[in-house]
Design an enzyme around this catalytic site. Structure first.
Site, PDB file in Angstrom:
ATOM      1  N   SER A 116     -14.794  11.792 -16.851  1.00 51.27           N
ATOM      2  CA  SER A 116     -14.395  10.550 -17.507  1.00 51.27           C
ATOM      3  C   SER A 116     -14.356   9.422 -16.467  1.00 51.27           C
ATOM      4  O   SER A 116     -15.369   9.153 -15.826  1.00 51.27           O
ATOM      5  CB  SER A 116     -13.062  10.759 -18.230  1.00 51.27           C
ATOM      6  OG  SER A 116     -12.820   9.749 -19.168  1.00 51.27           O
ATOM      7  N   ASP A 256     -17.877  13.729 -28.437  1.00 47.85           N
ATOM      8  CA  ASP A 256     -17.228  13.061 -27.315  1.00 47.85           C
ATOM      9  C   ASP A 256     -17.018  11.574 -27.576  1.00 47.85           C
ATOM     10  O   ASP A 256     -17.888  10.893 -28.126  1.00 47.85           O
ATOM     11  CB  ASP A 256     -18.132  13.223 -26.081  1.00 47.85           C
ATOM     12  CG  ASP A 256     -17.390  13.220 -24.770  1.00 47.85           C
ATOM     13  OD1 ASP A 256     -16.379  12.515 -24.652  1.00 47.85           O
ATOM     14  OD2 ASP A 256     -17.853  13.929 -23.851  1.00 47.85           O
ATOM     15  N   HIS A 283     -14.250  15.609 -25.615  1.00 43.32           N
ATOM     16  CA  HIS A 283     -14.159  15.013 -24.278  1.00 43.32           C
ATOM     17  C   HIS A 283     -13.796  15.993 -23.171  1.00 43.32           C
ATOM     18  O   HIS A 283     -13.844  15.630 -22.002  1.00 43.32           O
ATOM     19  CB  HIS A 283     -13.132  13.871 -24.321  1.00 43.32           C
ATOM     20  CG  HIS A 283     -13.234  12.887 -23.200  1.00 43.32           C
ATOM     21  ND1 HIS A 283     -14.406  12.237 -22.864  1.00 43.32           N
ATOM     22  CD2 HIS A 283     -12.295  12.436 -22.323  1.00 43.32           C
ATOM     23  CE1 HIS A 283     -14.186  11.425 -21.844  1.00 43.32           C
ATOM     24  NE2 HIS A 283     -12.921  11.526 -21.493  1.00 43.32           N
TER      25      HIS A 283
END
Length: 305
Positions: A116, A256, A283
């Site tokens: 991320s 995601d 995610h």
């Protein structure tokens, strides 16, 4: 199961390293300087912790030492709740990563994994072509926050009727800390952040750490994943990722919040890259599909020679 085995692995070393007047917390699983590059894990947020990625430690059983660390401002590292936006910069976290690599004496031989926010940080680091970097994994990460913000609008528009209206009402009123907002936010998170029910305890640990000290997250990101109002709102690495020279693995989930449009610039611009999409994940594929995630990671590490 991979996640259970990883949680049972005792770290071979842990502690803190000085970073100027502050401290960066780290843990090592496996043995550094064993003839294989260390896998250094940069977590998301910004302002999260290593906990959601702790099952990557299982790769140490396959011979790759794994270094987790908590970025400054959260977890076991120095907390600085009084610092403002001028302190919390991308360069600060790049400098912290460089300092960690030097302090652990692995700057001449390492693979970098970024999840991320940690993925965009890792990409920026790799674009400077550090001599010791052997490979790069960018997981569930945006290449451009403007694109991310656009995609968040699209994902919000597909939430069940009334959910986005509730979110926007509280965002306009400045009441994003209300229970009603939290409940509506959870609808998005259960679709696009972690689809497991219940959430694994290691993911819950990271989530709670963010909100125990939200200084970094609120300053750089904003109140939620889908409302980026902080200093990162216009940040992008699309101007530099073509400079990445090492083999690069992209990872994302079919559901995601880091959508295909968010990840696509990495695929288009990095010269030596391949992309693995996890069909049952959002995610956190390392938690949602741990067995396949481990296989993909292990194959990539072996491919580096």
């Amino acid at each position: 199961m991979i996640e259970v085995r990883a949680l049972s692995l005792a770290p071979s070393a842990k502690g803190t390293v000085p970073f100027g007047e502050y401290r960066t917390w780290y843990r090592v699983t496996g043995e550094l300087h064993c003839g294989r590059p260390a896998l250094v894990v940069a977590h998301g947020g910004p302002g999260a912790t290593h906990d959601a990625l702790v099952n990557l430690a299982a790769l140490a059983e396959d011979g790759w030492p794994v270094v987790h660390y908590d970025q400054i401002g959260n977890g076991g590292s120095t907390h600085l709740p009084g610092r403002g936006a001028d302190f919390w910069t991308v360069q600060l976290f790049l400098d912290e990563l460089d300092n960690l690599l030097r302090s652990l004496r692995i700057a001449d031989d390492y693979v970098l994994f970024g999840h991320s926010w940690g993925g965009i940080l890792a990409a920026k680091h790799a674009s400077a072509r550090p001599r010791g970097l052997r490979g790069l994994v960018i997981a569930d990460a945006p290449a451009s926050y403007p694109v991310w913000r656009s995609e968040m609008e699209r994902l919000r528009s597909h939430l069940p009727p009334g959910v986005d209206d509730t979110l926007r009402r509280h965002e306009t009123a400045g009441t994003t800390d209300s229970q009603e907002y939290l409940q509506a936010m959870t609808v998005f998170y259960n679709r696009h952040v972690c689809r497991l029910n219940p959430w694994p305890r290691e993911y819950m640990a990271t989530f709670m750490e963010v909100y125990n000290d939200p200084t970094v997250y609120f300053t750089m990101n904003g109140p939620t994943e889908f409302l980026v109002t902080g200093t990162l709102r216009d940040f992008s690495v699309t101007d530099c990722i073509a400079d990445i020279e090492v083999p690069t693995l992209l990872i994302s989930g079919r559901y995601d919040e880091a959508t295909q449009a968010v990840v696509q610039p990495y695929q288009d611009l990095i010269p030596d890259v391949r992309w693995e999409i996890f069909e049952e994940s959002s995610h956190v594929p390392n938690l949602e599909e741990p067995e396949r995630f481990h296989e993909v990671m292990l194959a990539f590490l072996k491919s580096l020679g």
